[in-house]
Design a protein around this motif. Structure first.
Motif, short mmCIF file in Angstrom:
data_model
loop_
_atom_site.label_atom_id
_atom_site.label_comp_id
_atom_site.label_asym_id
_atom_site.label_seq_id
_atom_site.Cartn_x
_atom_site.Cartn_y
_atom_site.Cartn_z
N ASP A 55 48.05 23.79 -17.14
CA ASP A 55 46.71 23.32 -17.04
C ASP A 55 46.84 22.19 -18.84
O ASP A 55 45.23 22.21 -18.18
CB ASP A 55 46.02 24.43 -16.48
CG ASP A 55 46.01 25.43 -18.08
OD1 ASP A 55 46.89 25.19 -18.96
OD2 ASP A 55 44.83 26.19 -18.27
N LEU A 56 47.85 22.43 -19.54
CA LEU A 56 47.66 21.31 -20.35
C LEU A 56 45.85 21.93 -20.47
O LEU A 56 45.56 20.96 -21.65
CB LEU A 56 47.26 19.66 -19.76
CG LEU A 56 48.00 18.94 -18.88
CD1 LEU A 56 47.94 17.77 -18.10
CD2 LEU A 56 49.60 19.41 -19.92
N GLY A 57 45.33 23.02 -21.00
CA GLY A 57 44.49 23.01 -22.07
C GLY A 57 43.90 22.74 -20.77
O GLY A 57 42.17 23.54 -21.51
N PHE A 77 40.35 20.81 -11.44
CA PHE A 77 41.13 21.74 -10.40
C PHE A 77 42.47 20.32 -9.83
O PHE A 77 42.83 21.08 -10.09
CB PHE A 77 40.10 22.26 -9.46
CG PHE A 77 40.85 22.03 -8.03
CD1 PHE A 77 41.66 23.62 -7.67
CD2 PHE A 77 41.74 21.28 -7.20
CE1 PHE A 77 42.17 23.89 -7.04
CE2 PHE A 77 42.13 21.41 -5.26
CZ PHE A 77 42.04 23.11 -5.58
N TRP A 78 42.10 19.35 -9.99
CA TRP A 78 43.07 18.80 -8.88
C TRP A 78 43.97 18.38 -10.41
O TRP A 78 45.31 17.97 -9.58
CB TRP A 78 42.56 17.54 -7.87
CG TRP A 78 41.39 16.94 -7.45
CD1 TRP A 78 40.30 17.72 -6.93
CD2 TRP A 78 42.57 18.28 -5.82
NE1 TRP A 78 40.62 18.09 -6.07
CE2 TRP A 78 41.67 18.26 -5.13
CE3 TRP A 78 43.71 18.67 -5.53
CZ2 TRP A 78 40.98 18.83 -4.17
CZ3 TRP A 78 43.57 18.52 -4.14
CH2 TRP A 78 42.62 19.31 -3.38
N LEU A 79 43.86 18.08 -11.25
CA LEU A 79 44.91 17.63 -12.33
C LEU A 79 45.67 19.36 -12.33
O LEU A 79 46.93 18.90 -12.57
CB LEU A 79 44.11 17.60 -13.65
CG LEU A 79 45.26 16.84 -14.95
CD1 LEU A 79 45.63 15.75 -15.25
CD2 LEU A 79 44.52 17.02 -16.34
N ASN A 80 45.89 20.20 -12.76
CA ASN A 80 45.57 21.53 -12.05
C ASN A 80 46.93 20.97 -11.86
O ASN A 80 48.01 21.81 -11.85
CB ASN A 80 45.32 22.59 -12.65
CG ASN A 80 44.78 22.78 -13.99
OD1 ASN A 80 44.97 22.49 -14.95
ND2 ASN A 80 43.35 23.66 -14.24
N ALA A 124 44.65 27.24 -8.57
CA ALA A 124 43.90 28.91 -9.01
C ALA A 124 43.69 29.33 -10.54
O ALA A 124 42.28 29.56 -10.74
CB ALA A 124 44.22 30.30 -8.59
N ALA A 125 43.90 27.86 -10.90
CA ALA A 125 43.97 28.15 -12.49
C ALA A 125 42.05 28.04 -12.51
O ALA A 125 41.48 28.45 -13.69
CB ALA A 125 44.51 27.14 -13.48
N ALA A 126 41.60 26.57 -11.52
CA ALA A 126 39.95 26.55 -12.29
C ALA A 126 39.13 27.84 -11.90
O ALA A 126 38.37 28.10 -12.74
CB ALA A 126 39.52 25.29 -11.25
N HIS A 127 40.15 28.12 -10.65
CA HIS A 127 38.92 28.76 -9.97
C HIS A 127 38.58 30.31 -11.50
O HIS A 127 37.85 31.72 -11.41
CB HIS A 127 39.18 29.78 -9.07
CG HIS A 127 38.91 28.88 -8.13
ND1 HIS A 127 40.07 27.84 -7.88
CD2 HIS A 127 37.96 28.96 -6.80
CE1 HIS A 127 39.66 26.81 -6.56
NE2 HIS A 127 38.53 27.58 -6.43
N LEU A 128 39.30 31.13 -11.80
CA LEU A 128 39.71 32.01 -12.91
C LEU A 128 38.97 31.77 -14.43
O LEU A 128 38.67 32.35 -14.55
CB LEU A 128 41.97 32.43 -13.43
CG LEU A 128 41.74 33.62 -14.64
CD1 LEU A 128 41.14 34.56 -14.06
CD2 LEU A 128 43.52 33.35 -14.12
#
Length: 477
Positions: A55-57, A77-80, A124-128
């Motif tokens: 997720d590059l931070g 979200f889309w970048l991740n 799911a990284a942004a949701h978390l």
């Protein structure tokens, strides 16, 4: 939620996962041969490096920002998601080459299947991150524990049907799949397809995220270079002994760090401009961490020889000698591990990255010196490097929250006074009663440990007003 509530649920998550994975490890080790576990270990090296870049931070940036807009959430979200898919393609492409390097043809398929984890976790990284920003750790805890439990059951069933390493591979995939689905269902936010990436928003978090990613990569390197150097310049047997000592040292440290860092970060981010509140939260958190780690790791150092001999056998005597030096290193690292959330919450990942470079230089330099001597002296150099590294990190951190080393020392002095009292007690026991290294039974070990705990607790109550108030409050209920 408060810091205490966050810590409670994160501790529940961590120790539940440890328990589940512990049962899983013990049971599956009787079914899956060591060579298959070796394949998984090779794949995990690649997987862990990829997850650092996943997720590059940007997830940390979502938590840290004072205000969020839909455009930034969508961009992250889309970048991740794109990065996760790209990492999966890269791993699949490199899998045959990595397998050739290890001379393990089966590793190609193992890596190809495990690459699915990158897009699953990325989407799911942004949701978390949004749930962590809101301190919804109770829900996060239930999701992570349930995902871990189901994945372990799947692995056990597959292992019993003879799937070998692929039972471990599918376990990892199922855990990430279940987590991703549940985070999507639990989160109220949904991404938009209208404008996937807003480069202006991306630019606004680039400095923060890039510095944090660089720090994570530097930290990853510094935590693995010791094993590489020992394996290259010493021997496999010495590396095995060192790795066991390191795992014993890092196990309680990682568990405590996970709980403290994950609990602290959203709380500190919300109070990032209120320095008195930030300072109080941080100093209290460090006090609690040291109350646990200082006596625990000191005790491990004192009883390293009887502990290792009883649990692992006398053939691991090198591990006991190494652990004597690595255990106090863990005390220093338990404090340094809290630096990341503070620098990130204050938006100063640039300082964190520079300090990471300095720390890595100190550690690598210490390793280059220690590698010319014995493994015990190597571990001693590791401790010295951490002590030296402690001062620049803590000086910058405390200045960032409006404090200094004097105030910090006053806060933690009772813990170290109580720990020193415990060490002096055991020195007298060793000289006047029984040599501690001669303990040869579990009952004797427990009998020797309990008085030290009583001495430490009594001295901490005597020296620390804060700890004494907590104890009296508990007794008054």
């Amino acid at each position: 939620m408060s810091l205490l509530s966050n810590a409670k649920w994160n501790a529940f998550t961590q120790f539940s996962k440890i328990g589940i994975q512990g049962v899983n490890l013990v049971y599956l080790a009787t079914i899956i041969p060591p060579a298959e576990y070796g394949l998984m270990a090779m794949a995990t090296v690649v997987l862990n490096l990829g997850l650092l870049l996943r997720d590059l931070g940007t997830s940390a940036a979502l938590i840290q920002r004072k205000t969020l807009n839909e455009s930034l959430k969508n961009t992250v979200f889309w970048l991740n998601t794109f990065v996760g898919c790209l990492l999966a393609l890269i791993v699949c492409g490199l899998a045959p080459w990595i397998a050739a390097v290890y001379h393990q043809e089966k590793l190609t398929l193992v890596l190809s299947v495990m690459s699915i984890i990158f897009p699953l976790s990325s989407c799911a990284a942004a949701h978390l991150a949004l749930m962590e920003r809101e301190s919804r750790f109770k829900k996060i805890s239930l999701i992570e524990v349930s995902s871990s439990l189901v994945s372990v059951l799947v692995a056990i069933i597959m292992a019993n049907f003879g799937w070998g390493v692929f039972s471990l591979v599918v376990q990892a995939v199922v855990m990430n799949l279940m987590s991703a689905i549940q985070f999507w269902l639990a989160s109220d936010w949904r991404p938009s397809l209208k404008k996937m990436i807003n480069f202006a928003e991306l630019k606004s978090i680039f400095g923060f995220s890039a510095n944090l990613s660089l720090f994570n990569l530097i930290n990853y390197f510094s935590r693995n270079v010791d094993s590489f150097m020992i394996g290259k310049y010493m021997s496999a047997a010495i590396l095995g002994s060192y790795n066991l000592a390191y795992r014993i040292m890092i196990f309680p440290l990682q568990s405590l760090t996970y709980v403290a860092s994950r609990s602290l970060y959203p709380i500190l981010s919300r109070s990032q401009d209120d320095l008195p509140v930030l300072r109080e939260i941080y100093l209290n958190c460090v006090f609690v961490i040291l109350v646990i780690t200082a006596p625990l790791m000191s005790g491990i150092a004192i009883f390293s020889h009887p502990f290792i001999n009883l649990v692992f056998g006398e053939q691991w005597h090198i591990t006991a000698a190494v652990l004597t030096w690595l255990a106090p290193t863990a005390i220093v690292q338990s404090v340094l591990s809290t630096a990341g959330p503070v620098f990130s919450a204050r938006g100063r990942t640039d300082i964190l990255m520079r300090l990471g470079i300095v720390g890595t230089g100190l550690q690598v330099g210490a390793f280059f010196i220690g590698i010319h001597y014995s493994i015990t002296q190597f571990a001693m150099c590791y401790l010295i490097a951490n002590i030296i590294n402690f001062f620049p990190i803590m000086t910058c951190l405390l200045r960032l929250i409006g404090s200094d080393l004097t105030a910090f020392s006053r806060k933690i002095l009772p813990v170290f006074a109580a720990t020193l009292g415990m060490l002096l007690f055991y020195l007298l026991v060793n000289v006047l009663v029984i040599p501690l290294d001669s303990i040869d039974s579990y009952s004797w070990l427990v009998t020797a440990v309990i008085p030290g705990m009583v001495v430490y607790g009594g001295l901490l109550i005597l020296f620390s007003v804060q700890f004494r108030a907590v104890v009296l409050a508990r007794l008054g209920r």
